[in-house]
Design an enzyme around this catalytic site. Sequence first.
Site, PDB file in Angstrom:
ATOM      1  N   ASP A  33      15.813 -17.555  37.611  1.00 38.77           N
ATOM      2  CA  ASP A  33      15.108 -16.159  37.809  1.00 38.77           C
ATOM      3  C   ASP A  33      16.037 -15.058  37.350  1.00 38.77           C
ATOM      4  OD1 ASP A  33      12.546 -15.987  40.232  1.00 38.77           O
ATOM      5  OD2 ASP A  33      13.577 -14.179  39.177  1.00 38.77           O
ATOM      6  N   SER A 123      -4.190 -18.826  34.644  1.00 37.23           N
ATOM      7  CA  SER A 123      -5.029 -18.134  35.886  1.00 37.23           C
ATOM      8  C   SER A 123      -6.425 -18.174  35.640  1.00 37.23           C
ATOM      9  CB  SER A 123      -4.406 -16.728  35.824  1.00 37.23           C
ATOM     10  OG  SER A 123      -5.224 -15.867  36.622  1.00 37.23           O
ATOM     11  N   TYR A 148      -2.136  -8.187  30.721  1.00 35.97           N
ATOM     12  CA  TYR A 148      -1.407  -9.270  31.884  1.00 35.97           C
ATOM     13  C   TYR A 148      -2.357 -10.399  31.414  1.00 35.97           C
ATOM     14  CZ  TYR A 148      -1.289 -12.425  35.594  1.00 35.97           C
ATOM     15  OH  TYR A 148      -1.205 -13.563  36.375  1.00 35.97           O
ATOM     16  N   LYS A 152      -1.761 -14.496  29.358  1.00 38.44           N
ATOM     17  CA  LYS A 152      -2.149 -15.821  29.978  1.00 38.44           C
ATOM     18  C   LYS A 152      -2.760 -16.765  28.974  1.00 38.44           C
ATOM     19  CE  LYS A 152      -0.462 -15.742  34.092  1.00 38.44           C
ATOM     20  NZ  LYS A 152       0.942 -16.328  34.317  1.00 38.44           N
ATOM     21  N   GLY A 297     -12.541  -3.444  36.722  1.00 34.23           N
ATOM     22  CA  GLY A 297     -11.857  -4.627  36.233  1.00 34.23           C
ATOM     23  C   GLY A 297     -12.327  -5.870  37.201  1.00 34.23           C
TER      24      GLY A 297
END
Length: 338
Positions: A33, A123, A148, A152, A297
């Site tokens: 990480d 997602s 974002y 994905k 959104g």
Amino acid sequence: MKKTVLVSGGAGFIGSHVTVELIAAGYDVVVADNMSNCDLTCFEGVKKITGREDIPFVKMDFCDMDAVRRLFSQYSIDAVIHFAAFKAVGESVAEPLKYYKNNLISFMNILESGCPNVLFSSSATVYGEPEQVPVTEQSPRQPATSPYGNTKQICEDILQDTVKASGGALRGILLRYFNPIGAHPSALIGELPRGVPNNLVPFITQTAIGKRECLSIFGNDYPTADGTCLRDYIDIVDLAKAHVYAVRRMLDGKMEQGCEVYNVGTGRPVSVLELVNAFEKVNNLKLNYKFAPRRAGDVTAIWADPTLANEKLGWKAERSVEDTLKSAWAWELHLAGK
Ligand code: UDP
């Protein structure tokens, strides 16, 4: 021989829960990480829950290919579960290049490492505003509404294309998460949002504890039974377990396609208002909330058809929304030292 799984972004909310479940299932785990969006709280919690002080932790940035090479030469890694990514929708709109650079380059670096088994955390956002609910893996993806969300979709495509070109050397799994909520039953790991939470459940728990004055429910004029949006809230431990089943399928050579896609949800739609009411009831408290205008959104309703994951992975969501909301509150109390 024990297999080793690398969890990139393993100190974060989902990564830490996945690490716990992988260890419980008998895997060795390497956690890596860059700590850009978390501290060591959850990693320390993971060590306590598992009773394992020796889990390797590497602080590194997956955008740094030299660091990625070093990691793969230091450890013999059988599979990667990739979480390391920026995830704030609003920030991605304001700073698209930051998101495209970080989220795409880090993933491509992982694929370039040559690891033969890669699981990507995708997602339900890829389905956009679906024409039909529940959504299956065959439901069409819709154009992303934020950088974002676009990362994905692009990472999904990158994995599919790289698997295809690999001539069988690479296997991939895309897990499409619905709305992960809750915390580990030990209350030693959970979500640690920086600043004002964007997501519903952290906002609820922070309001209940007094860190936020009032929860705004974004929109009560949607075409749903109570006017608020419908989502598929999936318990974080259930979600984490889906990764173990998926990794096992990869490592045991059970995959039927080079790249498989699974919805990870409960199949149960819950409205924002129902969730708020359930939170109040199970934790025996009153939440200060008001109705506010819709948030740009947001989709009206989305929930999963999880049949494929149920059948092929042998995984099923088990925890009730009530138990999950209790765990979310226990985690907030733990953070407050109560
Ligand atoms: N939501 C809300 N108030 C908040 C945060 C979220 O009413 O402070 C609603 C949001 O409009 C959506 C649902 O809660 O209908 C879930 O939102 P979240 O941001 O948690 O996840 P999303 O489904 O957007 O990924």
